[in-house]
Design a protein around this motif. Structure first.
Motif, short mmCIF file in Angstrom:
data_model
loop_
_atom_site.label_atom_id
_atom_site.label_comp_id
_atom_site.label_asym_id
_atom_site.label_seq_id
_atom_site.Cartn_x
_atom_site.Cartn_y
_atom_site.Cartn_z
N LEU A 216 0.69 -1.46 0.00
CA LEU A 216 0.27 -0.17 0.01
C LEU A 216 0.93 1.19 -0.10
O LEU A 216 0.52 2.17 -0.67
N GLU A 217 1.92 1.24 0.73
CA GLU A 217 2.76 2.35 0.88
C GLU A 217 3.46 2.79 -0.62
O GLU A 217 3.68 3.80 -0.84
N GLN A 218 3.64 1.59 -1.16
CA GLN A 218 4.62 1.81 -2.78
C GLN A 218 3.35 2.50 -3.51
O GLN A 218 3.70 3.21 -4.43
N GLU A 247 -9.16 -1.39 0.13
CA GLU A 247 -8.42 -0.56 1.11
C GLU A 247 -9.55 0.67 1.56
O GLU A 247 -10.14 0.93 0.67
N ASP A 248 -9.28 1.05 2.52
CA ASP A 248 -10.16 2.34 3.06
C ASP A 248 -9.61 3.45 2.65
O ASP A 248 -8.52 3.65 2.79
N PRO A 249 -10.50 4.21 1.92
CA PRO A 249 -9.70 5.79 1.34
C PRO A 249 -9.29 6.38 2.64
O PRO A 249 -8.39 7.30 2.47
N LEU A 250 -9.84 6.24 3.91
CA LEU A 250 -9.25 7.19 4.96
C LEU A 250 -8.01 6.78 5.38
O LEU A 250 -7.10 7.57 5.76
N LYS A 251 -7.62 5.34 5.12
CA LYS A 251 -6.17 4.88 5.23
C LYS A 251 -5.46 5.55 4.20
O LYS A 251 -4.12 5.97 4.33
N ILE A 252 -5.87 5.33 2.99
CA ILE A 252 -5.08 5.96 1.93
C ILE A 252 -4.74 7.33 2.14
O ILE A 252 -3.65 8.02 2.04
N LEU A 253 -5.67 8.22 2.60
CA LEU A 253 -5.65 9.62 2.83
C LEU A 253 -4.52 9.91 4.02
O LEU A 253 -3.64 10.60 3.77
N ALA A 254 -4.47 9.09 4.75
CA ALA A 254 -3.56 9.23 5.99
C ALA A 254 -2.08 9.16 5.58
O ALA A 254 -1.39 9.60 5.93
N LEU A 255 -2.02 8.00 4.64
CA LEU A 255 -0.58 7.61 4.15
C LEU A 255 -0.16 8.83 3.36
O LEU A 255 0.84 9.13 3.25
N LEU A 256 -1.30 9.18 2.39
CA LEU A 256 -0.86 10.72 1.55
C LEU A 256 -0.26 11.58 2.46
O LEU A 256 0.77 12.34 2.35
N ALA A 257 -0.95 12.09 3.59
CA ALA A 257 -0.75 13.19 4.51
C ALA A 257 0.60 12.85 5.09
O ALA A 257 1.46 13.57 5.41
N ARG A 258 0.77 11.51 5.39
CA ARG A 258 2.08 11.18 6.25
C ARG A 258 3.46 11.37 5.03
O ARG A 258 4.37 12.05 5.54
N GLN A 259 3.09 11.00 3.83
CA GLN A 259 3.90 11.31 3.08
C GLN A 259 4.47 12.68 2.85
O GLN A 259 5.54 13.01 2.61
N PHE A 260 3.38 13.35 2.48
CA PHE A 260 3.48 14.98 2.24
C PHE A 260 4.40 15.53 3.59
O PHE A 260 5.37 16.22 3.53
N ARG A 261 3.99 15.13 4.70
CA ARG A 261 4.89 15.45 5.99
C ARG A 261 6.18 15.18 5.98
O ARG A 261 7.10 15.91 6.46
N VAL A 327 -14.92 8.05 -0.67
CA VAL A 327 -14.23 7.81 -1.81
C VAL A 327 -14.09 9.09 -2.81
O VAL A 327 -13.19 9.19 -3.38
N LEU A 328 -15.15 9.52 -3.02
CA LEU A 328 -15.11 11.04 -3.72
C LEU A 328 -14.25 11.91 -3.28
O LEU A 328 -13.35 12.72 -3.99
N ALA A 329 -14.11 12.08 -2.01
CA ALA A 329 -13.25 13.35 -1.32
C ALA A 329 -11.97 13.29 -1.52
O ALA A 329 -10.85 13.84 -1.93
N VAL A 330 -11.27 11.79 -1.47
CA VAL A 330 -9.92 11.54 -1.87
C VAL A 330 -9.74 11.45 -3.24
O VAL A 330 -8.70 12.07 -3.96
N GLU A 331 -10.64 11.16 -4.00
CA GLU A 331 -10.62 11.46 -5.26
C GLU A 331 -10.27 12.86 -5.81
O GLU A 331 -9.75 13.10 -6.60
N LEU A 332 -11.12 13.81 -5.18
CA LEU A 332 -10.97 14.80 -5.47
C LEU A 332 -9.58 15.56 -5.03
O LEU A 332 -8.83 16.59 -5.61
#
Length: 341
Positions: A216-218, A247-261, A327-332
């Motif tokens: 998932l991280e990759q 995969e939960d969109p919230l988990k994907i969102l959390a990993l995106l935010a972590r990588q930005f940080r 789902v839509l929120a992360v897509e946006l």
């Protein structure tokens, strides 16, 4: 001594009477212990010559007594002590009293017919304790610590050699990118790759791409990479593939935010002339994660990364407050990334 050096000595038949293994990498602890067992008692050796104790359940005096007892049928024996808490300062839930001086006397003059393995699966040792000092002086000390990039590649080469196959440097890099430093998973995947290429074969990036699934991280790395390159369609394909994998969109969102940080922090510390090793220590990250981030941060402006962190936080709030479907929120958010980066 690191794990790779110690394992090489054991393979060459150089066995120490006392091993002290400390660190948090359980795979290394188990793998090294098995290597010693294979060498000392043999793969078909008697179970009566392999004795395992828990420090929280058995007085150390009985362990020493066992190590001093002659092995069954005149063979050699291995005595293993798990959770050897005597070398730590952390609170111990041990009701049994131990006479550590008995152990100290033993390691100063160990039995030649026994191999004693003391396992301390802890991140830090109490260097002030007498037993810790004595073990570091008298025993063979092995660090079961996370690998750096160089040791990981050495380990991969050792694993492929044991399967009688070869691996290209490019394939090594691809494998580490896919799996990180998860040794248990890497060992399993290398075994699968070895079966695929066959004895005498060679693993190339093609085989890694074909047989080793992305984590998932990759996939999150790839999402960000496609966003940087303004390739929204490809980013959305990965995103919807992840959704199909439940995969939960919230988990994907959390990993995106972590990588930005991470990118933002690495970029800031790099500007202050911190080395990658110093950055890893400062951020409490694995050095390889810092290495990957350092290769990417030149593509970002600090202001853009801050904007994306704010956007990720806003998306998280919109989802959790019920204002947007997740789902839509992360897509946006992915669409916004292609515009802002």
């Amino acid at each position: 001594m690191n794990y790779l050096q110690a394992k090489k000595e054991v393979k060459n038949g150089k066995i120490s009477p006392v091993y002290f293994i400390h660190g948090t990498q359980q795979f290394l602890i188990e793998d090294f212990s098995q290597q010693v067992l294979d060498q000392v008692v043999g793969q078909d050796g008697s179970d009566m010559n392999v004795i395992t104790y828990s420090f929280s359940e058995t007085p150390i005096e009985l362990v020493v007594q066992e190590a001093e007892t002659l092995p069954f049928l005149g063979a050699n024996k291995v005595v293993i002590v798990k959770d050897f808490q005597a070398v730590t300062s952390q609170k111990q839930d041990v009701k049994i009293e131990h006479d550590i001086d008995v152990l100290i006397k033993y390691i100063e003059n160990p039995s030649p017919e026994s191999t004693l393995i003391l396992v301390a699966p802890y991140e830090k040792l109490d260097e002030r304790k007498k037993i810790t000092k004595r073990l570091k002086k008298e025993a063979t000390v092995i660090e079961a610590l996370p690998f750096d990039d160089r040791m990981m590649k050495q380990w991969i080469e050792e694993q492929t050699a044991s399967h009688h196959i070869q691996i290209t440097k490019e394939a090594q890099e691809r494998l580490v990118e896919r799996l990180g430093f998860d040794l248990l998973l890497a060992a399993s995947e290398l075994k699968k790759l070895a079966l695929y290429v066959g004895e005498g074969g060679e693993i190339t990036p093609r085989e890694v791409d074909l047989l080793v699934a992305r984590t998932l991280e990759q996939d999150v790395f790839a999402l960000i990479d496609f966003a940087v390159k303004k390739r929204l369609d490809e980013a959305l394909v990965i995103y919807h593939d992840l959704l199909k994998q439940k995969e939960d969109p919230l988990k994907i969102l959390a990993l995106l935010a972590r990588q930005f940080r991470i990118y933002y922090q690495v970029k800031g510390l790099s500007k202050q002339a911190y080395s990658q090793k110093q950055i890893a220590a400062q951020l409490k990250l694995h050095p390889y994660a810092v290495k990957l981030a350092s290769q990417k941060v030149s593509q970002f402006e600090e202001r853009s990364l801050l904007t994306l962190l704010e956007a990720a936080a806003d998306t998280d709030y919109a989802i959790k407050s019920g204002k947007m479907e997740k789902v839509l929120a992360v897509e946006l958010l992915l669409m916004k990334m292609t515009q802002d980066l």
